[in-house]
Design a protein around this motif. Structure first.
Motif, mmCIF file in Angstrom:
data_model
loop_
_atom_site.group_PDB
_atom_site.id
_atom_site.type_symbol
_atom_site.label_atom_id
_atom_site.label_comp_id
_atom_site.label_asym_id
_atom_site.label_seq_id
_atom_site.Cartn_x
_atom_site.Cartn_y
_atom_site.Cartn_z
ATOM 1 N N PRO A 122 0.819 -1.222 0.000
ATOM 2 C CA PRO A 122 0.000 0.000 0.000
ATOM 3 C C PRO A 122 0.849 1.267 0.000
ATOM 4 O O PRO A 122 0.542 2.226 -0.723
ATOM 5 N N ALA A 123 1.939 1.248 0.776
ATOM 6 C CA ALA A 123 2.794 2.436 0.832
ATOM 7 C C ALA A 123 3.390 2.729 -0.544
ATOM 8 O O ALA A 123 3.434 3.884 -0.985
ATOM 9 N N PHE A 124 3.834 1.677 -1.258
ATOM 10 C CA PHE A 124 4.430 1.904 -2.570
ATOM 11 C C PHE A 124 3.401 2.419 -3.572
ATOM 12 O O PHE A 124 3.691 3.296 -4.382
ATOM 13 N N VAL A 125 2.190 1.881 -3.499
ATOM 14 C CA VAL A 125 1.133 2.344 -4.395
ATOM 15 C C VAL A 125 0.842 3.829 -4.135
ATOM 16 O O VAL A 125 0.669 4.613 -5.074
ATOM 17 N N VAL A 126 0.840 4.222 -2.868
ATOM 18 C CA VAL A 126 0.607 5.633 -2.532
ATOM 19 C C VAL A 126 1.707 6.508 -3.129
ATOM 20 O O VAL A 126 1.439 7.535 -3.768
ATOM 21 N N LEU A 127 2.963 6.079 -2.931
ATOM 22 C CA LEU A 127 4.079 6.869 -3.455
ATOM 23 C C LEU A 127 3.975 7.000 -4.965
ATOM 24 O O LEU A 127 4.163 8.082 -5.526
ATOM 25 N N MET A 128 3.634 5.896 -5.622
ATOM 26 C CA MET A 128 3.524 5.904 -7.070
ATOM 27 C C MET A 128 2.395 6.838 -7.519
ATOM 28 O O MET A 128 2.565 7.665 -8.414
ATOM 29 N N THR A 129 1.233 6.710 -6.895
ATOM 30 C CA THR A 129 0.072 7.511 -7.277
ATOM 31 C C THR A 129 0.336 9.006 -7.061
ATOM 32 O O THR A 129 -0.117 9.848 -7.839
ATOM 33 N N SER A 130 1.099 9.314 -6.016
ATOM 34 C CA SER A 130 1.274 10.726 -5.669
ATOM 35 C C SER A 130 2.038 11.488 -6.738
ATOM 36 O O SER A 130 1.908 12.703 -6.839
ATOM 37 N N VAL A 131 2.832 10.798 -7.544
ATOM 38 C CA VAL A 131 3.596 11.509 -8.582
ATOM 39 C C VAL A 131 3.023 11.235 -9.976
ATOM 40 O O VAL A 131 3.658 11.517 -10.983
ATOM 41 N N SER A 132 1.803 10.658 -10.005
ATOM 42 C CA SER A 132 1.184 10.394 -11.304
ATOM 43 C C SER A 132 0.508 11.666 -11.812
ATOM 44 O O SER A 132 -0.111 12.390 -11.046
ATOM 45 N N PRO A 133 0.597 11.942 -13.089
ATOM 46 C CA PRO A 133 -0.017 13.166 -13.620
ATOM 47 C C PRO A 133 -1.527 13.052 -13.799
ATOM 48 O O PRO A 133 -2.213 14.051 -13.929
ATOM 49 N N SER A 134 -2.033 11.812 -13.781
ATOM 50 C CA SER A 134 -3.430 11.622 -14.152
ATOM 51 C C SER A 134 -4.373 11.813 -12.974
ATOM 52 O O SER A 134 -4.021 11.565 -11.830
ATOM 53 N N GLU A 135 -5.590 12.255 -13.279
ATOM 54 C CA GLU A 135 -6.602 12.459 -12.254
ATOM 55 C C GLU A 135 -7.152 11.117 -11.783
ATOM 56 O O GLU A 135 -7.440 10.925 -10.622
ATOM 57 N N LEU A 136 -7.290 10.179 -12.762
ATOM 58 C CA LEU A 136 -7.765 8.847 -12.424
ATOM 59 C C LEU A 136 -6.606 8.034 -11.871
ATOM 60 O O LEU A 136 -5.449 8.264 -12.207
ATOM 61 N N LEU A 137 -6.967 7.082 -11.003
ATOM 62 C CA LEU A 137 -5.935 6.193 -10.495
ATOM 63 C C LEU A 137 -5.491 5.290 -11.637
ATOM 64 O O LEU A 137 -6.323 4.686 -12.316
ATOM 65 N N GLU A 138 -4.191 5.196 -11.907
ATOM 66 C CA GLU A 138 -3.741 4.351 -13.004
ATOM 67 C C GLU A 138 -2.392 3.727 -12.699
ATOM 68 O O GLU A 138 -1.545 4.332 -12.034
#
Lengths: 284, 364, 271
Positions: free
Chosen positions: C28-44
């Motif tokens: 979960p922590a890695f997914v959060v880190l990854m999502t936080s720097v994603s440019p997209s509004e949707l989770l991807e």
């Protein structure tokens, strides 16, 4: 021992804190017996109706769900935590022990909102699990993981593991390695050493860890609230609904007392149990 | 022991009860100025409680304590001017050596310059010059011991209290520290009370020894006297090794005392002035292992007893030999060197000579 | 030879299982880190690029700014008060015998057992009936009570590990009870007290359930503001804050491990 000075310095702050807490709990007890006036924050005279309301099937099923989820969570937590605790205590390299400790314990301190939100990202229909499975071609439509008991339990187990690991690791660290060596010397294989020596010696830790996690899960709020999304209800969610949405303080108070009773009951049952188990482990 | 006008410490009918347990019972003792007095006894005999009462950590249930002419029974420990060295040394881990030694002087509001000089002198006295800025954790056990001593001495205490200070050291270091403690005592002349359960340590260090058991004094005497004429059976068997013979009947025959043991064994001793035993009275004989010897055919000793050798314990400088002396029971002999092992093989029948002139003879 | 093979197989099975479990704990922590720097509004997943836009949004969102400041105020007061009261209580329990000691101990340890929503709800009712509403005083009092058991336990363990001869030595050297406390006891308790304060601060900073009850819009802390946001929006702004909190706590854990030894703080001493 001579009479010691400064007693009041140390006593009064502690007393003040205790008085506040007792007053807060007293408020709940007091509200539980008051008449609820819909549409008003003021409560009326004294009644027992709020307790009678607990017997309605909907509330009984929420209580059942809460107990079931707590039981499942504590058992899965135990199963997954034991190997990690064992590895953490017994790993030969200092670096490996520290690494496991860091990975296993850090989630405890990030706070429940962060942890719950992270699981939304993992379990959501566009979340990590579904995206990975879809791109691997294993599933066509996304799996419904969010808003299910399964999803709630998956998240709760992960939250509970750090505490369980700490409790089990403490128990494991206090096992005298020479007892295991003695058993091996007497012809016991690794599995037998574990079954007849290690496990019995850590049983008090196993029991107290499981009961602590059970009580802990009973009072979990944000996980069923956000991951359950209203489809999985635990007592905590009901208290929130009754207290902060319907402003039915008296019934919320009754539910709070119920949760308190279950938590205290399960922990209270632990002490004689643990000492009995220790005795049994010592005799066998 | 120099007799002086004012004793350093005077304990009068001091008692201490912990709940139902009487740790010390109506004990009276006078400690002279400048002497090194040892409290010796098995664990639980009350010696540490007595020390703690002198220091003020335990309040007596009854009786009074006078230090240097002042009744301190009700005085709190921090106003008693005693210097204590603890078993665990109790050096303050958050201070360096200098700060540890200076602590007592700071509490006495001594000026900075005076503190520096006094601490320097104290460290010199315990041979730790140049260690002032070391952290306590960097010191060896022996060095910590010296810091603890310096810290207690530097305040110029009315009495120095040592609570088993050598028990944490290994054997060789302990011997060296015993010598140093004795030297330090000669140099400073401080009245010292030393608590130990190690009788060898007590015999080696003390001017006087107080043997305690169950909260009471058994005997107070100089080491030599204690070893040679113990006052009772407890002291006899607690100090050094000793053979206790079965009870004997005594009769006087001219110049000799004759003891009859178990009906037929007869042992003889020269009559002593001090011996006050009536005809026919039951007596107890205690004989040290070094006063039992393997009899040679030539020897004309009068107390020959035949026995069988059961074991030898070779100790380097001497050998302990255990024999079964029939009606006299099991006895131990001590002989210099290791010749006894070849001279009296295990299982062989030998004759031993019991030198009763050196024996301890107590009325039953 | 086959015994050695079986042993190797067993070991690799065990370590494989441990590794998998640790992945489950940390993913979960890695997914959060990854999502936080994603440019997209949707989770991807995997993210289509790299951007700090959610961090910018998190920092510029007024609710978060206020909640962050509120949280710091509450945490600063609550953890410091908790340290004072908890240390005093630990000393009290270790050193004094008095009537009602067991009852006081039971009451002050009970927040470990009482569900946070019960405690929060109780303080909400108490605050309302005392006319204090959902003010800072009520929030801070709640956090003090919740963190107290952790502080007092940490300090209590330090007190138990303190050699009683040290205080006696100081007394023997002429230090009055107050001087002993000031010059020996307190300095030696400092590591335990710092540890307890840190623990209280982290727990207070991240406390959510009880805070949800006792805070209002004006006094809400960061976790409460995050919860409100998650219920209304689905964009990864929360991921950015979460990522910062994860990095912060990990750094703190690394520091605690380096300086004090995590095993010692958690009382797991490995032989």
């Amino acid at each position: 021992m001579r009479p010691r000075p400064f007693f009041l310095w140390f006593f009064l702050p502690s007393l003040a804190a205790a008085v506040l807490l007792v007053a807060a709990l007293g408020e709940i007890a007091q509200y539980a017996f008051r008449v609820f006036t819909p549409g008003s924050l003021e409560v009326g005279g004294f009644t027992l109706d709020n307790f009678a309301r607990l017997a309605r099937p909907i509330y009984l099923s929420v209580l059942g769900d809460t107990l079931l989820i707590s039981l499942a969570t504590s058992l899965f937590t135990l199963l997954l935590s034991y190997p990690v605790a064992y590895a953490m205590v017994r790993a030969k390299s200092d670096f490996l022990r520290s690494l496991i400790m860091l990975l296993a314990v850090t989630p405890l301190f990030t706070g429940e909102i962060v942890r719950t939100y992270a699981w939304i990202l993992v379990l959501g229909s566009n979340g990590f699990v579904n995206t990975v499975l879809k791109s691997a071609g294993l599933i066509g439509a996304p799996l419904g993981l969010l808003y299910t008991r399964f999803g709630v339990i998956v998240a709760l187990v992960q939250f509970s593991m750090p505490v369980m690991i700490i409790i089990l690791a403490t128990a494991l660290a206090h096992v005298d390695r020479n007892c295991e060596r003695a058993a091996a010397n007497l012809g016991a294989g690794p599995a037998q050493v574990f079954r007849h020596v290690t496990l019995p010696l850590t049983l008090p830790g196993v029991v107290s860890g499981t009961v602590v996690i059970f009580a802990w899960t009973m009072s979990a709020f944000s996980t069923p609230q956000l991951i359950g999304g209203g489809k999985v209800l635990m007592i905590s969610n009901l208290v929130y609904l009754q207290g902060l949405s319907s402003f039915n303080f008296p019934f919320a108070a009754v539910l709070s007392l119920l949760a308190l009773a279950v938590a205290m009951g399960s922990l209270g049952s632990m002490h004689p149990f643990v000492s009995r188990l220790e005795l049994k482990a010592a005799i066998n | 022991m120099k007799a002086q006008a004012l004793p350093a410490v005077e304990l009068t009918r001091v008692s201490k009860n912990f709940d139902a347990v009487q740790a010390v019972r109506e004990l009276s003792l006078t400690i002279q100025k400048g002497e090194l007095l040892t409290l010796l006894g098995p664990s639980g005999c009350g010696k540490t409680t007595l020390l703690n009462m002198i220091a003020g950590f335990d309040v007596p249930s009854g009786g009074s304590i006078v230090i240097d002419g002042r009744d301190v029974t009700a005085v709190p420990p921090y106003r008693r001017e005693t210097g204590m060295v603890f078993q665990s040394y109790a050096l303050f881990p958050h201070m360096n050596v200098f700060e540890n030694v200076a602590f007592g002087l700071r509490m006495r509001k001594m000026a900075k310059l005076g503190i520096e000089r006094a601490v320097g002198r104290a460290l010199e006295m315990v041979k730790l010059e140049g260690f002032a800025s070391r952290r306590v954790g960097q010191l060896s056990g022996g060095q910590q011991q010296r810091v603890a001593l310096a810290r207690a001495i530097v305040i110029g205490p009315k009495v120095l209290l040592l609570d088993e200070p050598l028990s944490a050291l290994d054997k060789n270091l302990r011997r060296a520290m015993q010598l140093e403690l004795r030297e330090l005592h000669e140099r400073t002349g401080l009245t010292t009370v030393f608590v130990t359960h190690d009788q060898e340590e007590a015999l080696g260090l003390s001017d006087r020894i107080v043997v305690m058991s169950r909260g009471e004094i058994q005997q107070v005497a100089a080491p030599l006297e204690l070893y040679r004429s113990p006052a009772n059976g407890f002291v006899a068997s607690f100090i050094g090794e000793i053979n206790r013979l079965p009870p004997a009947r005594c009769r006087i025959e001219g110049d000799e005392a004759v003891f009859e043991i178990a009906g037929h064994v007869v042992l003889r001793a020269r009559r002593r002035e001090k011996l006050t035993i009536a005809e026919g009275q039951e007596t107890h004989l205690f004989v040290r292992p070094e006063h039992l010897t393997i009899a040679t055919s030539k020897s004309s000793a009068q107390n020959k007893v035949s026995c069988r050798v059961t074991t030898h314990l070779y100790q380097g400088a001497y050998t302990l030999t255990r024999v079964d002396a029939g009606p006299l029971g099991n006895l131990q002999l001590r002989a210099l060197g290791g010749e006894a092992i070849a001279a009296a093989p295990i299982g062989s029948q030998i004759e031993i000579d019991i030198d009763l002139d050196e024996a301890v003879i107590l009325a039953g | 030879m086959s015994a050695r093979l079986a042993r190797g197989l067993r070991a690799s099975l065990f370590w494989g299982a441990v590794a998998l479990i640790l992945v489950y704990m940390t993913i979960p922590a890695f997914v959060v880190l990854m999502t936080s720097v994603s440019p997209s509004e949707l989770l991807e997943f995997p993210p289509s690029g790299f951007s700090f836009r959610w961090y910018e949004r998190a920092f510029s969102y007024p609710d978060f700014q206020n909640a962050f400041v509120n949280g710091l105020i509450v945490t600063a007061f609550a953890s410091s008060l908790s340290l004072l009261i908890g240390s005093a209580f630990a000393y009290l329990v270790d050193r004094y015998v008095f009537a009602g000691r067991a009852a006081l101990e039971a009451v002050l340890a009970s927040p470990l057992i009482i569900p946070h929503f019960t405690t929060g709800f109780g303080f909400l009712l108490l605050g309302a009936d005392l006319g204090l509403g959902q003010s800072y005083a009520v929030v801070i009092a709640t956090h003090v009570v919740l963190t107290l058991p952790f502080v007092s336990r940490t300090v209590y363990v330090s007190l138990r590990n303190l050699d009683p001869a040290l205080e006696r030595a100081a007394t023997n050297l002429g230090a009055s009870p107050f001087e002993v406390l000031k010059r020996v006891t307190l300095p030696l308790l400092r590591p335990g007290m710092v540890g307890g304060w840190l623990l209280a601060a982290i727990l207070s900073l991240t406390e959510f359930t009880a805070s949800l009850y006792v805070t209002a819009q004006r006094t809400q802390t960061l976790p409460v503001a995050m919860y409100t946001y998650v219920r209304e929006y689905t964009d990864p702004t929360i991921a950015a804050i979460s990522a910062l909190l994860i990095i912060f706590t990990t750094a703190l854990m690394l520091l605690a491990n380096r300086c004090l030894g995590l095993r010692r703080i958690l009382a797991i001493d490995v032989h």
